[in-house]
Structure formats: C-alpha cells, structure tokens
Design a protein around this motif. Structure first.
Motif, PDB file in Angstrom:
ATOM      1  N   LEU A   1       0.262   0.073  -1.323  1.00 55.69           N
ATOM      2  CA  LEU A   1       1.718   0.233  -1.311  1.00 55.69           C
ATOM      3  C   LEU A   1       2.404   0.723  -2.561  1.00 55.69           C
ATOM      4  O   LEU A   1       3.287   1.175  -2.531  1.00 55.69           O
ATOM      5  CB  LEU A   1       2.134  -1.107  -0.703  1.00 55.69           C
ATOM      6  N   ARG A  43      -3.956   2.553   7.020  1.00 59.54           N
ATOM      7  CA  ARG A  43      -4.173   2.505   8.505  1.00 59.54           C
ATOM      8  C   ARG A  43      -5.561   1.872   9.146  1.00 59.54           C
ATOM      9  O   ARG A  43      -5.524   1.067   9.867  1.00 59.54           O
ATOM     10  CB  ARG A  43      -3.897   4.016   9.177  1.00 59.54           C
ATOM     11  N   PHE A  84      -0.910   4.748  15.483  1.00 56.64           N
ATOM     12  CA  PHE A  84      -0.835   5.597  14.517  1.00 56.64           C
ATOM     13  C   PHE A  84      -2.308   6.165  14.365  1.00 56.64           C
ATOM     14  O   PHE A  84      -2.630   7.279  13.718  1.00 56.64           O
ATOM     15  CB  PHE A  84      -0.357   4.974  13.199  1.00 56.64           C
ATOM     16  N   ARG A 130      13.522  -0.819   5.110  1.00 54.45           N
ATOM     17  CA  ARG A 130      12.553  -1.805   5.352  1.00 54.45           C
ATOM     18  C   ARG A 130      11.596  -1.361   6.517  1.00 54.45           C
ATOM     19  O   ARG A 130      10.352  -1.554   6.281  1.00 54.45           O
ATOM     20  CB  ARG A 130      13.242  -3.218   5.521  1.00 54.45           C
ATOM     21  N   GLU A 131      12.300  -1.036   7.657  1.00 54.47           N
ATOM     22  CA  GLU A 131      11.321  -0.854   8.919  1.00 54.47           C
ATOM     23  C   GLU A 131      10.478   0.328   8.546  1.00 54.47           C
ATOM     24  O   GLU A 131       9.258   0.548   8.949  1.00 54.47           O
ATOM     25  CB  GLU A 131      12.269  -0.569  10.031  1.00 54.47           C
ATOM     26  N   VAL A 138       7.526  -0.719   6.297  1.00 57.72           N
ATOM     27  CA  VAL A 138       6.538  -1.547   7.125  1.00 57.72           C
ATOM     28  C   VAL A 138       5.763  -0.532   7.987  1.00 57.72           C
ATOM     29  O   VAL A 138       4.558  -0.608   7.849  1.00 57.72           O
ATOM     30  CB  VAL A 138       7.276  -2.673   8.016  1.00 57.72           C
ATOM     31  N   LEU A 139       6.575   0.406   8.483  1.00 60.97           N
ATOM     32  CA  LEU A 139       5.504   1.382   9.172  1.00 60.97           C
ATOM     33  C   LEU A 139       4.715   2.180   8.717  1.00 60.97           C
ATOM     34  O   LEU A 139       3.470   2.422   8.560  1.00 60.97           O
ATOM     35  CB  LEU A 139       6.495   2.684  10.001  1.00 60.97           C
ATOM     36  N   LYS A 140       4.927   2.508   7.167  1.00 60.40           N
ATOM     37  CA  LYS A 140       4.131   3.090   6.077  1.00 60.40           C
ATOM     38  C   LYS A 140       2.980   2.198   5.762  1.00 60.40           C
ATOM     39  O   LYS A 140       1.809   2.654   5.749  1.00 60.40           O
ATOM     40  CB  LYS A 140       4.939   3.598   4.928  1.00 60.40           C
ATOM     41  N   ALA A 141       3.378   0.755   5.653  1.00 61.78           N
ATOM     42  CA  ALA A 141       2.483  -0.088   5.155  1.00 61.78           C
ATOM     43  C   ALA A 141       1.275  -0.400   6.169  1.00 61.78           C
ATOM     44  O   ALA A 141       0.187  -0.430   6.004  1.00 61.78           O
ATOM     45  CB  ALA A 141       2.973  -1.374   4.847  1.00 61.78           C
ATOM     46  N   ILE A 142       1.660   0.004   7.573  1.00 60.10           N
ATOM     47  CA  ILE A 142       0.702  -0.257   8.571  1.00 60.10           C
ATOM     48  C   ILE A 142       0.134   1.031   9.194  1.00 60.10           C
ATOM     49  O   ILE A 142      -0.594   0.932  10.148  1.00 60.10           O
ATOM     50  CB  ILE A 142       1.348  -1.073   9.713  1.00 60.10           C
ATOM     51  N   GLY A 143       0.207   2.204   8.167  1.00 59.23           N
ATOM     52  CA  GLY A 143      -0.504   3.446   8.619  1.00 59.23           C
ATOM     53  C   GLY A 143       0.257   4.556   9.204  1.00 59.23           C
ATOM     54  O   GLY A 143      -0.268   5.554   9.391  1.00 59.23           O
ATOM     55  N   ALA A 144       1.643   4.404   9.368  1.00 60.90           N
ATOM     56  CA  ALA A 144       2.622   5.515   9.852  1.00 60.90           C
ATOM     57  C   ALA A 144       2.396   6.794   8.680  1.00 60.90           C
ATOM     58  O   ALA A 144       2.597   6.286   7.513  1.00 60.90           O
ATOM     59  CB  ALA A 144       3.732   5.261  10.196  1.00 60.90           C
ATOM     60  N   ARG A 190       7.266   5.433  -1.916  1.00 63.37           N
ATOM     61  CA  ARG A 190       6.297   4.393  -1.711  1.00 63.37           C
ATOM     62  C   ARG A 190       6.799   3.107  -0.826  1.00 63.37           C
ATOM     63  O   ARG A 190       7.660   2.700  -1.192  1.00 63.37           O
ATOM     64  CB  ARG A 190       5.464   4.092  -2.986  1.00 63.37           C
ATOM     65  N   PRO A 191       5.735   2.651  -0.131  1.00 66.26           N
ATOM     66  CA  PRO A 191       6.329   1.421   0.622  1.00 66.26           C
ATOM     67  C   PRO A 191       6.906   0.463  -0.102  1.00 66.26           C
ATOM     68  O   PRO A 191       7.998  -0.125   0.382  1.00 66.26           O
ATOM     69  CB  PRO A 191       5.095   1.114   1.561  1.00 66.26           C
ATOM     70  N   ILE A 192       6.179   0.100  -0.928  1.00 63.67           N
ATOM     71  CA  ILE A 192       6.629  -1.156  -2.054  1.00 63.67           C
ATOM     72  C   ILE A 192       8.018  -0.744  -2.311  1.00 63.67           C
ATOM     73  O   ILE A 192       9.050  -1.623  -2.499  1.00 63.67           O
ATOM     74  CB  ILE A 192       5.634  -1.256  -2.967  1.00 63.67           C
ATOM     75  N   LEU A 210      10.170  -1.968   0.384  1.00 70.05           N
ATOM     76  CA  LEU A 210       9.882  -3.395   0.669  1.00 70.05           C
ATOM     77  C   LEU A 210      10.605  -4.307  -0.450  1.00 70.05           C
ATOM     78  O   LEU A 210      11.034  -5.302   0.033  1.00 70.05           O
ATOM     79  CB  LEU A 210       8.600  -3.452   1.051  1.00 70.05           C
TER      80      LEU A 210
END
Lengths: 223, 483
Positions: A54, A82, A110, B344-345, B348-354, B475-477, B480
């Motif tokens: 992250l 992912r 995804f 934030r969304e 999160v989407l990036k953090a879970i692989g989007a 970057r996601p962080i 977030l």
C-alpha cells in the motif's frame, strides 16, 4: 515465504526526518501465524502497509515467494495486492452501499472470476466466517462491527492469498467476537497454510500466535 | 454485481444530489441540443435558399416594377432570347392581369383598358372581367384620393361635389405555363389538383382559398373569365389574404382571354449555378435590351439573408460549444466532488486489487449514467425550446419573424389606392432578406440527437476520467491514512 530485509520508511516533518520503520528485518515461513506488538505510533501500521504494497519503502527489500515487491512497477503491484495479499483493516473498510456478499465478490471480480463462481465462493467464505445466510445480502453499513470484521476477513480470503495482513483485527470488537476472529485466523494459518501477520497491542491475541515481534522506535525485535 | 451495475447503483447513492445534477445537466444539454438543432435548421434554410432563389433572375419590362408604369410588355420572343443566353437552364414566363367583377364593371361603365405592367391605366386598370367577387375590401385607404384627393368610402363617396363610383379591388389572374408560381415555386394546394392542361382553350383554373370561400367555390365549381366558363381544379393557399384573392390560369388561355397573345408580364430565369448569376444578369440585359427590360437577381437579397443566417449559425454553434463545455464542466466539478468524498473507497479498492483502469471505468460509468439521464430530459427540453430559440435568434439577427410563412413577394404598391395605373406585384425582385428567409422549421432528428449525445458523452467521459484517474494514481496508503 516472507523476507523483510533492512526496510526503512522515512518522511520529512518540517526540518526533521522521521523514520517510523528504521531497518526492520525478519522472515516468516508459510503457514505461520505471527504478531507484531507495539505501542501506538510505534510504526506497526506503517510496516504493515509496506508489506501489503500500500506504500513504498524508502529503502530495503520486501520479498514474497522470491519476488522483491519493492522493485515492482505499479501494474504488477496491483496484481500482487489482488492475488497474493489479503488485507484486513482495523476499521473494516467495506464498501458501504454493497452487500456483505458483494463486498467479498469484489476482489474476485478484479481477478476476472466469473459472476457465478464468485457468487458461490463468496457465500462459502461468508459461511466459513460464520455469517448467516440472511446476512449475506445485507448492506455492509447495516452490519455490526463484529460482522463487518468477519466480512472483511472473508474478503481478504477471496482470492486465496499467500499472505494475510491484519491491522488490529480485534481492536474494535468485544472480547467474544475478538476470540472468534482470532480462532478463525489461527484456523486459516494452521489449516490452510496461509501466512498471517497481525499487528496489535492486544496481548491476548498475541499470546495465541506462533511468533511475536515487538516494534519500538521503528526497530523490531522478536519476543 | 459487475462494474456496470455497481456504477449505476453508485450514481444514485445520494438521490437528492443525483436528481439535482440531472436537472442541471438537462438544462445545459437541452440548450446544447437546441443550439445544435438551430444550427442545422438554419444551415438547411441557407441551402434551401441557395437552391430555390439563388439561381433565379427575374426579367420585367423596364420601369414596370412598383406599379409606376413601364415600357413594352415582354413577349414569347423575349423568352426565346433569354433561353439562348449562356448558363440559362430554364425560362418560365407568366402573364399577370387584373379582372374586374363583371357586374361592377358594367354599372360603373368605366372599366379601364389593358393596363398591366404600367402604361396608361383605366380607373381600375383591369384587363377583363370575371364572375368572381373579390374577397378583399379596399377599405378607407383604397378609397382615398381616388383621382381627386378626397377620401371616399367603400360604398362610394364624393370628391369636390362629384360622385365617385364604388371602388372594388380587381382579382389578379396569373397565367402560367407550368404548375408553378411566377417565382418558380410550386403552389401549395389545400384541395384538388395542379393545372395540367396548358392549351389556349383550357378551362382549368386554380383559385385562392379566400376567393374560393367568398364565392362559395369548391373543386369542380365553375366561374367565368370574360366569356369562358372555367372549372376549379384546385384551391391554393399562398399564405396571405391578398394572394389568396387571386387565380392561376394556363398561360396560353390567359393570353387568349385578355387578347394579349404572345405577351408576358415577367420571366423567371433559372441559371445553372449561383456563381454565374451576375454574369448571366448582365448577358440577359444585353440580349433583351437595357432600355426594354429590368433584370433583377434574388441573390442580392439572398446574400443579405445568408449573411444574416450565417450570423445565427455562428451564434448557435458557439452557444452549442459553450453549452457542451458547461455540461462537461458540471460533470467535471461533480465528479471532483464525488471522487474527493470517496477517496477512502478508492484506496480500499486499490488495496484489494483494483487497477487504475477499473477505478477510472467505474467512475466514468457513474458519470455517464447521470449524463444519459440528463440527455434524455435535455432532449425533451430541446424538443420544446428549439423552435422559440431559433425564432428569437433569427428575429434578433434579421428582423424577420420566422412565423411569417408565405411566398416571396415584391413591393410595389402603396396604401393610397390603385387609380394611377397597374399595380402588378412582381415577385422576387424586391423581396427583402427577412421576407426571403420566411419560415425556419426545426426538428430534433435522430442524427442530431446522436451527434449531440456523442459530443456530450465524450465531454462527460473526460470530465469523469480526469479526477478518477488522478486519485487512482496515488498510493492506497495516501488516501487511507487521512481517514
């Protein structure tokens, strides 16, 4: 499975350079359930975000299954997040206008999994974290904290990751729900050989892990 | 749930805001579509004007325009000469005469002799008689100063102690050699059929709608011109009461009936292209004799009309682009707001692989859902507003009222009666630009809708993509951490 070599994360605050992570090194074998303990502001969450791609380390290497993610381009980092990582946030971070099941289906979407397959697997995962069927279709923002955390764990497991990183997974939960979550994580590590690293200041949780590390002033030691 | 259904759902997360955005977008998009419709309608009108008037020249006996006298009448020989001039592709000769009511003419006892196209005029300047009764009353102006300067009345009056005969407006009869007006355009029939028999002994006639109503004529009814009984083949509507007080007869029959064999009032000459109009005008003047004829081009007024319409086209184009950009800005600003709210969304989407692309597509689709709804409502707005907008634009830039439908006509008679001579109205030559423009009708066709919608959707896609991709690149962080 996971090797962390002399990782440093620094940033400037005014004329000072702050290093929340300062030369951290450790390694974990596959199927290990490990905890990093430390006080608030000790750099636990920062370290976790570096391991989960992250954020980028200022220096050092994070190697997952012989792949150094510190040098990966953005597109491959997306694939790493992912396919290889499951992230459980302290504040759950579910998408509020999606149902519990739809939240779990997202990482699979995804990854290109078909709708039918991801629907079936999402239901299985939610059952696995003991969320009743009637809760599957409920919007995430209408679930209790414990339920949301279970959905977050199910989402982290969606793409069968090698490594689950959990940031204070029991921090917002009551004792009973916290114990349920801990048991679930232990079962995943020992039953499915998923490597799990949690950061916490909860000693009860840490006591149930295989390995414990302590982070203080940016430096890590194994307890 | 796929990205499409997720985007549709997200578009209505905040129903009040989404509704307000759709309304604002509908106004901007409706205005853009209305301007596009206006632009196309005006463009079509310009093409139509160029096609119908741009290539036409009108030849009249010298000095006859305006009803103030003139030289010798035109003849079929003049038409033949005109047809031989370079670049001329067609010549349409007409003979316009006035017919007095037979009963009125016999009681006044002073129906004038041949007086068309100027020249010595009788009291009413009529060339013959008819059984028809004029549908137009002369009124006070028509009776005023009728030879003596005194004001009469519709039923007669006195001037200097002398009793004046009752004045009636004669009926204009136009002899044509094809089913067209003197300006070369087809007559609009409200019933019956166009003239088809153009022989000298033909008994066919077209009657104007007000004249037909006044005399209770229908298709198939009969009336007389001189001594011949004519049969109504059709009823026409020329757009105003005066024109609808006339009749159309076959040219050869008209010439025979009024004893003007071989004579013509005017020639409508069609030139092969608008570029050759000026040269052909000069050539026609030379061929027919500058002292014998006046050759006038509709293109002077046409140029003025096209310039005016060009201004309207430019305004509508600029307004279309401005409205489009406004719609794009609305989408951009809304999406900046939405993306900021949902950083934030996105994290999160990036953090879970989007991927960045997935996030860009999702937010673009969300914007497109709102824009499509705005376009649908905007199309309805455009359908109702395009005509008034075009009217306002055209009236403001040409002085024309777009509702003034009707054929092009020349001026040529004042309000002070007709006693001085012929008042044949020559069509085309003196038509003003605003008269030339006439009616502009708008329509929201599917091509216009598609063109407008594609432009709007493209602008909306850009407006949504920019903030979504800018946020997705971080970057996601970073998104977030701040929560």
């Amino acid at each position: 499975m996971l090797q962390v070599k002399d990782v440093v994360k620094s940033f400037n605050s005014g004329d000072r350079t702050i290093k929340p992570v300062n030369g951290v090194s450790f390694s974990l074998e596959q199927g290990t359930f490990a905890a990093i303990l430390g006080k608030s502001g000790s750099g636990k969450s920062t370290l976790l975000s570096l391991l989960g791609a992250l954020d980028k380390a200022t220096s050092g290497d994070v190697i997952v299954d012989d792949v150094n993610i510190s040098t990966l381009p953005d597109r491959k980092l997306t694939a790493y997040r992912r396919d290889d990582i499951g992230f459980v946030f302290q504040s759950y971070n579910l998408i509020p206008n999606l149902s519990a099941k739809e939240n779990v289906m997202l990482p699979m979407e995804f990854a290109g999994v078909s709708h039918g397959e991801r629907s079936k697997r999402a239901a299985e995962l939610l059952n696995q974290v003991e969320l009743t069927e009637e809760m599957h279709g409920r919007l995430a923002n209408r679930l209790s904290g414990g339920m949301q955390q279970r959905v977050a764990i199910a989402r982290a497991l969606a793409n069968n990751p090698k490594l689950i990183l959990a940031d204070e997974p029991t921090g917002n939960l009551d004792d009973e729900t916290g114990e349920l979550i801990i048991a679930l994580l232990r079962q995943l590590a020992h039953g499915k050989k998923t490597t799990i690293l949690v950061v916490t200041h909860d000693h009860a949780l840490a006591a149930q892990t295989d390995r414990k590390f302590r982070l203080a002033r940016g430096q890590i030691t194994e307890a | 749930m796929g990205v499409v259904s997720r985007s549709v759902g997200n578009a209505f997360r905040n129903k009040v805001r989404s509704g307000a955005v759709v309304v604002i977008l509908a106004v901007a998009i409706g205005l853009a579509l209305a301007m596009l419709v206006a632009n196309q309608a005006v463009g079509a009108k310009v093409d139509s004007l160029k096609a119908s008037v741009g290539n036409n020249l009108t030849v009249n006996p010298a000095g006859s325009r305006g009803g103030l006298g003139g030289g010798n009448p035109l003849t079929t020989a003049d038409a033949t000469k005109a047809a031989a001039v370079a670049h001329v592709t067609g010549v349409n000769g007409t003979l316009t005469v006035r017919l007095a009511n037979a009963a009125t003419a016999s009681t006044s006892g002073s129906a004038g002799g041949p007086a068309d196209r100027g020249g010595a005029a009788g009291r009413f300047g009529s060339s013959g008689t008819t059984s028809l009764v004029s549908a137009v009353q002369p009124g006070v102006l028509g009776q005023r100063n009728n030879g003596t300067g005194s004001t009469g009345s519709p039923t007669g009056g006195t001037a200097g102690g002398t009793t004046q005969p009752t004045f009636t407006i004669p009926i204009q009869a136009t002899g044509v050699s094809s089913p067209t007006t003197a300006a070369g355009t087809a007559l609009k029939l409200t019933g019956g059929a166009q003239l088809s028999d153009f022989a000298a002994n033909s008994t066919q006639a077209l009657v104007g709608s007000t004249l037909a109503a006044k005399n209770s004529l229908k298709v198939g009814s009969t009336f007389t011109v001189q001594t011949r009984t004519m049969k109504v083949t059709g009823i026409f509507d020329a757009g105003d009461a005066f024109d609808n007080n006339g009749i159309y007869l076959p040219l050869a029959a008209t010439q025979t009936l009024v004893d003007q064999a071989g004579q013509l009032s005017s020639l409508n000459v069609v030139v092969d292209s608008i570029e050759n109009v000026a040269a052909t005008q000069a050539a026609l003047t030379t061929a027919l004799g500058a002292s014998n004829v006046d050759v006038t081009a509709g293109s002077n007024n046409l140029q003025s009309a096209i310039t005016s319409l060009g201004t309207v086209q430019n305004i509508s184009l600029i307004a279309f682009i401005a409205s489009l950009v406004t719609a794009g800005l609305i989408v951009l600003l809304i999406m900046i707001m939405v993306v900021r709210e949902r950083r934030r969304e996105i994290g999160v989407l990036k953090a879970i692989g989007a991927s960045n692309r997935t996030i860009g597509v999702q937010f673009t689709l969300e914007a497109l859902v709102l824009v499509v709804l705005g376009t649908v409502v905007g199309a309805v707005v455009a359908a109702f507003s395009s005509n008034p907008i075009v009217s306002a634009l055209v009236a403001g830039n040409t002085g024309s009222t777009v509702s003034a439908a009707g054929p092009v006509r020349g001026g040529g008679f004042g309000g002070g009666g007709f006693g001085g001579g012929g008042f044949t109205r020559t069509r085309g030559a003196f038509a003003g630009a605003s008269q030339l423009i006439g009616t502009i009708s708008t329509s929201v066709g599917w091509q216009t809708l598609v063109l407008g919608a594609v432009g709007i959707l493209a602008i909306a896609a850009i407006g949504a993509l920019i903030p979504a991709l800018l946020t997705a690149r971080v970057r996601p962080i970073e998104v977030l951490r701040g929560e």
